[in-house]
Design an enzyme around this catalytic site. Structure first.
Site, PDB file in Angstrom:
ATOM      1  CB  SER A   1      -6.633   2.375   4.979  1.00 13.95           C
ATOM      2  OG  SER A   1      -7.130   2.754   6.241  1.00 13.95           O
TER       3      SER A   1
ATOM      4  CD  GLU B   1     -17.945   1.863   0.149  1.00 16.26           C
ATOM      5  OE1 GLU B   1     -19.199   1.877   0.202  1.00 16.26           O
ATOM      6  OE2 GLU B   1     -17.238   1.974   1.173  1.00 16.26           O
TER       7      GLU B   1
ATOM      8  CG  ASP C   1      -9.839  -4.301  10.306  1.00 13.07           C
ATOM      9  OD1 ASP C   1     -10.010  -4.011  11.501  1.00 13.07           O
ATOM     10  OD2 ASP C   1      -9.363  -3.509   9.472  1.00 13.07           O
TER      11      ASP C   1
ATOM     12  CG  PHE D   1     -15.537  -2.114   1.686  1.00  7.56           C
ATOM     13  CD1 PHE D   1     -16.204  -3.181   2.261  1.00  7.56           C
ATOM     14  CD2 PHE D   1     -14.701  -1.352   2.480  1.00  7.56           C
ATOM     15  CE1 PHE D   1     -16.045  -3.481   3.613  1.00  7.56           C
ATOM     16  CE2 PHE D   1     -14.538  -1.643   3.825  1.00  7.56           C
ATOM     17  CZ  PHE D   1     -15.203  -2.711   4.395  1.00  7.56           C
TER      18      PHE D   1
ATOM     19  NE  ARG E   1      -0.909   0.093   4.931  1.00  5.40           N
ATOM     20  CZ  ARG E   1      -1.551   0.537   5.993  1.00  5.40           C
ATOM     21  NH1 ARG E   1      -2.762   1.045   5.869  1.00  5.40           N
ATOM     22  NH2 ARG E   1      -1.001   0.470   7.178  1.00  5.40           N
TER      23      ARG E   1
ATOM     24  NE  ARG F   1      -3.689  -2.812   7.303  1.00  6.33           N
ATOM     25  CZ  ARG F   1      -2.821  -2.732   8.297  1.00  6.33           C
ATOM     26  NH1 ARG F   1      -1.862  -3.624   8.397  1.00  6.33           N
ATOM     27  NH2 ARG F   1      -2.899  -1.766   9.187  1.00  6.33           N
TER      28      ARG F   1
END
Lengths: 275, 313
Positions: free
Chosen positions: B35, B56, B115, B81, B8, B165
């Site tokens: 993020s 989104e 998460d 998402f 990222r 990530r």
């Protein structure tokens, strides 16, 4: 708008209603109700308001029109053919294999269609992106998005409404074809949208109301919307689903029903009798 | 093994750098700019940065409008998402009209480990791969990320860029010739081919080392473009080694493994095994999750041996 222009557009909408009934009767598919309710709106835009050039449909700085309630595309196609975007003969190929005229607007098949649409709720966000793009290019063009009243039941409309307000896209003009009827029934029966003007107002929009079948009233509303300095505008155009054909008016069954032989005769007689 | 750089971070810097060289780049974000690292672009180019909040569907719809105006939108959010909340405008507006939009989905696979399963993306490639006109690029290290950002910005059409990530070892060097649609052989071998996409390439390379200890020679391919897939490199490798294992941090249904199986079953039937997700994972340390859910070098090694066993029948 001059009285002469109003008369000219009135004649056009009567002719276009006739064309619509002819085409949908011939192909035995398509959506008459929402096409008839949007007749004055689309015709006034295509024959008076939009800065577009059929010879050069991708011209920089042109106004954009998005038919977010894509099922009303027969009325859009009739207007576009009359303006010269493609031959009028093509109209009878609507919804048929190999035609560029799809059952819902298709930007990569039909010259002059600015955005593919049909699944409801997509056009306002896309229109907002277009309006922001125009602004970045320092163009003073307008982006118009025609929404159905059933369509604003989609949550995406409200995401876009919030964002348009944040970005102060004063050259984004939404038009609500407020005909009160959706596929399964009236909005009151299925899912009321309540005081829709107040809702948009509370989202920070410039709300203008007009009679969507009165050309001068709609024309004034557009002119007023174009004056907005900071807020995006929505014109709430009061309309009648199936307008002009008595047995279709206000009837959800005519959202997308084929026109039978007797119905065709009756519709044509009524439209011939109007002026 | 090169030093560790988070994908990222590499992406955020590449996007910022692209913004300096290309005024047509606009960036859209749905409130996770810190993020996704799109915030780096946003800080330098606030006039070309649109943080639309947690919406989104609207973000993806808006990007279409920018594309019709000749801009090249880079659209950012978590992969899960992007491809669930954003899938309607992706299909209806972007893919159908081949809009020049770059959908950059980060936190792919299990990389958003703490998460939990709701934020981990194991279905994103399956959604996107089934849609006509879409190209899928999935990157394995910082250099490949940088090269991919450049390449997709020059490519005319809709692209889904799959980003992690996680920190990954830098495997490629600056001379790496990255081309959309072209697979890359990163290790030659004769007994089995391990085909990987994304950062799991590094565990795949470790698996090849483990196999070597057992006297098994494994070829390793890096398939950064999952769609359209490089059929020739797959067929050549299958013919040479006679057994294939696909490795992806994604469901075994609909992603890289399916894509490879579609090619080989039609053009070069070859025994195959699949390393990938078959269930929702959970919260936890990233390396522990990779171990628990079957993505460790040892698990890949074992699948390779199963594939080899099948060819000997």
């Amino acid at each position: 708008m001059t009285e002469e222009k109003v008369l000219e557009l009135k004649e056009r909408t009567l002719k276009f209603r006739n064309d619509l009934v002819d085409i949908l009767h011939h192909i035995q598919t398509g959506h008459p109700g929402g096409s008839l309710s949007a007749a004055e709106i689309i015709t006034t835009l295509y024959f008076d308001k939009l800065n577009i050039d059929p010879e050069n449909p991708k011209a920089e700085g042109r106004d954009r029109f998005i038919l977010s309630k894509g099922h009303a595309c027969p009325m859009l196609y009739i207007n576009m053919a009359e303006r010269g975007f493609f031959p009028k003969e093509d109209l009878m190929t609507l919804r048929q294999t190999d035609s560029h005229l799809q059952g819902h607007p298709c930007a990569h098949k039909t010259p002059g269609v600015e955005l593919s649409a049909g699944p409801l709720g997509l056009g306002l966000g896309a229109g907002l992106g277009m309006a922001l793009g125009e602004r970045m290019k320092k163009s003073d063009a307008y982006t118009y998005v025609l929404l159905g009243d059933g369509e604003v039941q989609e949550g995406g409309i409200w995401e876009a409404a919030m964002a348009a307000s944040k970005y102060k896209t004063n050259r984004l003009i939404a038009i609500l074809d407020n005909n009160g009827v959706q596929l399964d029934g009236t909005l009151e029966e299925i899912m009321t949208i309540g005081d829709i003007g107040s809702k948009f107002e509370s989202f920070g929009w410039n709300v203008i109301r007009c009679d969507g079948h009165d050309i001068a009233s709609f024309s004034n509303a557009v002119d007023e919307a174009k004056m907005s300095e900071e807020r995006p505008s929505i014109i709430i155009a009061e309309t009648v689903k199936g307008k002009g054909v008595s047995f279709m008016e206000g009837k959800n069954i005519w959202h997308g029903k084929p026109i039978g032989p007797e119905e065709y005769k009756k519709a044509k007689m009524e439209l011939g009798g109007q002026n | 093994m090169g030093k560790m750089i988070a994908i990222r971070d590499a992406y955020g810097e590449a996007l910022q750098d692209l913004g300096r060289r290309n005024e047509k780049i606009v960036v859209l974000e749905a409130d996770v700019g810190g993020s996704t690292k799109s915030i780096l672009f946003g800080k330098e180019f606030p006039d070309r940065y649109f943080n639309v909040g947690i919406s989104e569907f609207n973000m993806v719809s808006m990007s279409t409008g920018f594309a019709t105006q000749g801009f090249t939108p880079f659209v950012n959010t978590f992969a899960v998402f992007m491809t669930t909340r954003g899938i309607d405008p992706i299909q209806t507006l972007i893919a159908y009209d081949s809009m020049n939009v770059k959908l950059c989905g980060t936190y792919a696979g299990l990389s958003d480990s703490y998460d939990g399963a709701s934020h981990q993306a194991i279905t994103d490639m399956a959604f996107i791969r089934s849609i006509p006109n879409m190209t899928i690029v999935s990157v394995s290290d910082a250099v490949e990320t940088k090269k991919a950002v450049e390449a997709i910005s020059e490519f005319d059409g809709p692209v889904y860029l799959r980003l992690s990530r996680a920190a990954a070892p830098v495997y490629f060097d600056e001379s790496y010739d990255f081309r959309i649609g072209q697979g890359v052989e990163v290790r030659d071998g004769e007994d089995v081919t391990l085909i990987a996409t994304g950062t799991i390439l590094h565990n795949t390379l470790k698996a090849a080392e483990l196999l070597k200890e057992e006297g098994i020679s494994a070829k390793v391919l890096n398939i950064h473009t999952v769609k359209p897939i490089d059929e020739k490199i797959l067929i050549d490798a299958a013919e040479q080694t006679g057994a294939v294992v696909t490795v992806e941090e994604h469901s075994i249904y609909g992603g890289l493994g399916s894509a490879v199986a579609e090619v080989l079953s039609a053009k070069c039937p070859t025994p195959m095994e699949f390393v990938g997700a078959t269930e929702f994972a959970e919260s936890g340390d990233y390396d522990e999750l990779l171990e628990k859910y079957g993505f460790s070098p040892e698990a890949i090694r074992d699948k390779a041996k199963e594939a080899i066993a099948k060819k000997k029948i």
